[in-house]
Design a protein around this motif. Structure first.
Motif, PDB file in Angstrom:
ATOM      1  N   LYS A  70       0.979  -1.073   0.077  1.00 52.29           N
ATOM      2  CA  LYS A  70       0.007  -0.024  -0.121  1.00 52.29           C
ATOM      3  C   LYS A  70       0.953   1.147  -0.022  1.00 52.29           C
ATOM      4  O   LYS A  70       0.668   2.214  -0.829  1.00 52.29           O
ATOM      5  CB  LYS A  70      -0.658  -0.080   1.270  1.00 52.29           C
ATOM      6  N   SER A  71       1.829   1.422   0.843  1.00 53.14           N
ATOM      7  CA  SER A  71       2.583   2.750   1.180  1.00 53.14           C
ATOM      8  C   SER A  71       3.445   2.951  -0.312  1.00 53.14           C
ATOM      9  O   SER A  71       3.811   4.079  -0.701  1.00 53.14           O
ATOM     10  CB  SER A  71       3.678   2.386   2.301  1.00 53.14           C
ATOM     11  N   ALA A  86       1.083   3.844  -2.912  1.00 54.90           N
ATOM     12  CA  ALA A  86       0.663   5.265  -2.893  1.00 54.90           C
ATOM     13  C   ALA A  86       1.760   6.291  -2.965  1.00 54.90           C
ATOM     14  O   ALA A  86       1.540   7.331  -3.707  1.00 54.90           O
ATOM     15  CB  ALA A  86       0.140   5.298  -1.399  1.00 54.90           C
ATOM     16  N   ARG A  87       3.001   5.910  -2.434  1.00 57.91           N
ATOM     17  CA  ARG A  87       4.089   6.812  -2.831  1.00 57.91           C
ATOM     18  C   ARG A  87       4.585   7.013  -4.262  1.00 57.91           C
ATOM     19  O   ARG A  87       4.680   8.201  -4.480  1.00 57.91           O
ATOM     20  CB  ARG A  87       5.395   6.211  -2.162  1.00 57.91           C
ATOM     21  N   VAL A 142       1.119  12.534  -0.247  1.00 55.74           N
ATOM     22  CA  VAL A 142       0.595  11.206   0.521  1.00 55.74           C
ATOM     23  C   VAL A 142       0.540  11.258   1.943  1.00 55.74           C
ATOM     24  O   VAL A 142       1.467  11.729   2.647  1.00 55.74           O
ATOM     25  CB  VAL A 142       1.232  10.094  -0.055  1.00 55.74           C
ATOM     26  N   HIS A 143      -0.585  10.715   2.377  1.00 57.50           N
ATOM     27  CA  HIS A 143      -0.829  10.764   4.102  1.00 57.50           C
ATOM     28  C   HIS A 143      -0.798   9.146   4.419  1.00 57.50           C
ATOM     29  O   HIS A 143      -1.801   8.503   3.760  1.00 57.50           O
ATOM     30  CB  HIS A 143      -1.905  11.621   4.275  1.00 57.50           C
ATOM     31  N   HIS A 144      -0.238   8.919   5.431  1.00 57.14           N
ATOM     32  CA  HIS A 144      -0.204   7.422   5.992  1.00 57.14           C
ATOM     33  C   HIS A 144      -1.173   7.559   6.986  1.00 57.14           C
ATOM     34  O   HIS A 144      -0.642   8.119   8.210  1.00 57.14           O
ATOM     35  CB  HIS A 144       1.111   6.888   5.960  1.00 57.14           C
ATOM     36  N   ASP A 151      -1.207   5.104   9.375  1.00 52.85           N
ATOM     37  CA  ASP A 151      -0.366   4.898  10.321  1.00 52.85           C
ATOM     38  C   ASP A 151       0.472   6.046  11.431  1.00 52.85           C
ATOM     39  O   ASP A 151       0.396   6.029  12.542  1.00 52.85           O
ATOM     40  CB  ASP A 151       0.846   4.010   9.947  1.00 52.85           C
ATOM     41  N   THR A 152       0.726   7.032  10.338  1.00 50.04           N
ATOM     42  CA  THR A 152       1.438   8.283  11.223  1.00 50.04           C
ATOM     43  C   THR A 152       0.377   9.093  11.965  1.00 50.04           C
ATOM     44  O   THR A 152       0.664   9.878  12.775  1.00 50.04           O
ATOM     45  CB  THR A 152       2.098   9.186  10.213  1.00 50.04           C
ATOM     46  N   GLU A 177      -3.591   6.356   2.549  1.00 53.23           N
ATOM     47  CA  GLU A 177      -3.196   4.935   2.638  1.00 53.23           C
ATOM     48  C   GLU A 177      -3.182   4.550   3.952  1.00 53.23           C
ATOM     49  O   GLU A 177      -2.952   4.935   4.828  1.00 53.23           O
ATOM     50  CB  GLU A 177      -1.926   4.456   1.712  1.00 53.23           C
ATOM     51  N   GLY A 178      -3.650   3.131   3.960  1.00 49.35           N
ATOM     52  CA  GLY A 178      -3.961   2.359   5.358  1.00 49.35           C
ATOM     53  C   GLY A 178      -4.804   1.222   5.140  1.00 49.35           C
ATOM     54  O   GLY A 178      -5.355   0.982   4.204  1.00 49.35           O
TER      55      GLY A 178
END
Length: 68
Positions: A15-16, A19-20, A30-32, A34-35, A66-67
């Motif tokens: 996913k990450s 997304a990147r 891009v925003h995760h 998890d962060t 993403e997540g």
């Protein structure tokens, strides 16, 4: 496409990375999730903070999130 959500079922499925790469190609930040969810030391963020962080991103015209 200016608002994109990349969802997956588990960790390590790409996913990450996807997304990147998508963000680089489309020039969109891009925003995760998890962060937003995890604080230093793997401490869960309070639900209000987690939701507030997402709402802030959603207020922008362009984003990739993403997540799980």
């Amino acid at each position: 496409m200016e608002r994109i959500m990349v969802i997956g079922v588990s960790a390590g499925v790409g996913k990450s990375t996807f997304a990147r790469r998508l963000g680089d190609n489309l020039n969109i930040e891009v925003h995760h999730l998890d962060t937003f969810y995890w604080r230093h030391g793997w401490v869960e963020a309070p639900l209000e903070d987690f939701i507030s962080s997402q709402k802030e991103v959603l207020s922008h015209d362009k984003w990739i999130m993403e997540g799980n």
